[in-house]
Design a protein around this motif. Sequence first.
Motif, PDB file in Angstrom:
ATOM      1  N   SER A  80       0.830  -1.210   0.000  1.00  0.00           N
ATOM      2  CA  SER A  80       0.000   0.000   0.000  1.00  0.00           C
ATOM      3  C   SER A  80       0.861   1.256   0.000  1.00  0.00           C
ATOM      4  CB  SER A  80      -0.865   0.041   1.268  1.00  0.00           C
ATOM      5  OG  SER A  80      -1.695  -1.081   1.318  1.00  0.00           O
ATOM      6  N   LEU A 130      -3.966   3.965  -0.901  1.00  0.00           N
ATOM      7  CA  LEU A 130      -4.886   4.193   0.224  1.00  0.00           C
ATOM      8  C   LEU A 130      -5.546   5.557   0.017  1.00  0.00           C
ATOM      9  CD1 LEU A 130      -2.494   3.017   3.085  1.00  0.00           C
ATOM     10  CD2 LEU A 130      -4.484   1.776   2.174  1.00  0.00           C
ATOM     11  N   ASN A 163      -2.113  -0.804   8.356  1.00  0.00           N
ATOM     12  CA  ASN A 163      -1.701  -1.385   7.065  1.00  0.00           C
ATOM     13  C   ASN A 163      -0.246  -1.850   7.135  1.00  0.00           C
ATOM     14  OD1 ASN A 163      -4.070  -0.429   5.111  1.00  0.00           O
ATOM     15  ND2 ASN A 163      -3.552   1.239   6.505  1.00  0.00           N
TER      16      ASN A 163
END
Length: 315
Positions: free
Chosen positions: A153, A186, A209
């Motif tokens: 991410s 994100l 995350n």
Amino acid sequence: GAALLLAGCGTGQIGDTGGGQTDPNNKNLALITGMRGEPFYVSIECAAQEAAASAGYQINVQAPEKFEQAEQSQILGGIVSTKPGAVIIAPTDDKALAAPLQQAKANGIQVVEVDTALEDRSIAVTSLSSDNYAGGSIAAQTLAQLVGDKQGSVLALNTKAGTSTTDERAKGFEDEIAKHPNLKLLPTQYTENEPATAAQIVSATLAANPDLVGVFGTNLNTGEGAATALSNAGKSGQVQLVGFDASPKQVEDLRNGRVQALIAQNPGKIGQEGVQRAIAAIKGEPVERETKTEMIAITRDNMDQRSQYFYKSSC
Ligand code: T6T
């Protein structure tokens, strides 16, 4: 009566710009940056002061204490009452500053935008800034290269909604990241331009995350905060950090490995040209409506060759 009024009153005909008369001999300029004592703006100020002095103009430099439209509007109001020939300004909000700047223009003051800009393009005579969308895109390419083919991410930290520059950088970043299938974007988060808020957001994102592989700080304050959070978590160099701007602290963070790349702008050029254009506009000379100044990516490997792009914290 009504017809006459309409003819004189901003019905949108060509040549009706809603501007008052500017005295071509006015030798007073004003510069209002986005925030006091912040190296990007300090670098603009230093160059503007030099350019004004060498042209024989006075320049009144002011800035709000925080990147904040209410205080900036108040400063602008005070400056308008002193009747400079031009106000060179980095509007802190792309809408809220439109009315007071329109007022300045109606008072015969030429409006020159530096760095940030209004959404309404009819007020300023000229704008100088980085190509911020391209800057965001370069940041994404740089980050993708640093991450390599790892999956994970990535997070962009914006400042305040309505800041034209960082909004464009975030957009450029998002569009480019979408072309890298190993990277999951994100939702972009807002820091209100506070390093401490940026740090909190990065800490929370790391916790939520664990696959975070990259962060983009869209400006100096967000990048400085992100560097602190990654360092506190022991993640410097594992989570790649690309910043925008080149403040003394950002440059130090690059050298010590807390940041992997910086996209530096050219505030000196923006300040110098901003003054030169303001003077031209006062004299009634034509100026280009919009100009994009260059940016450059700096990494630890090339930073010693690129030190001319580092920002100043005093003149
Ligand atoms: O990144 C610069 C500027 O370009 C932006 O509009 C606001 O933030 C900075 O001043 C850096 O703090």
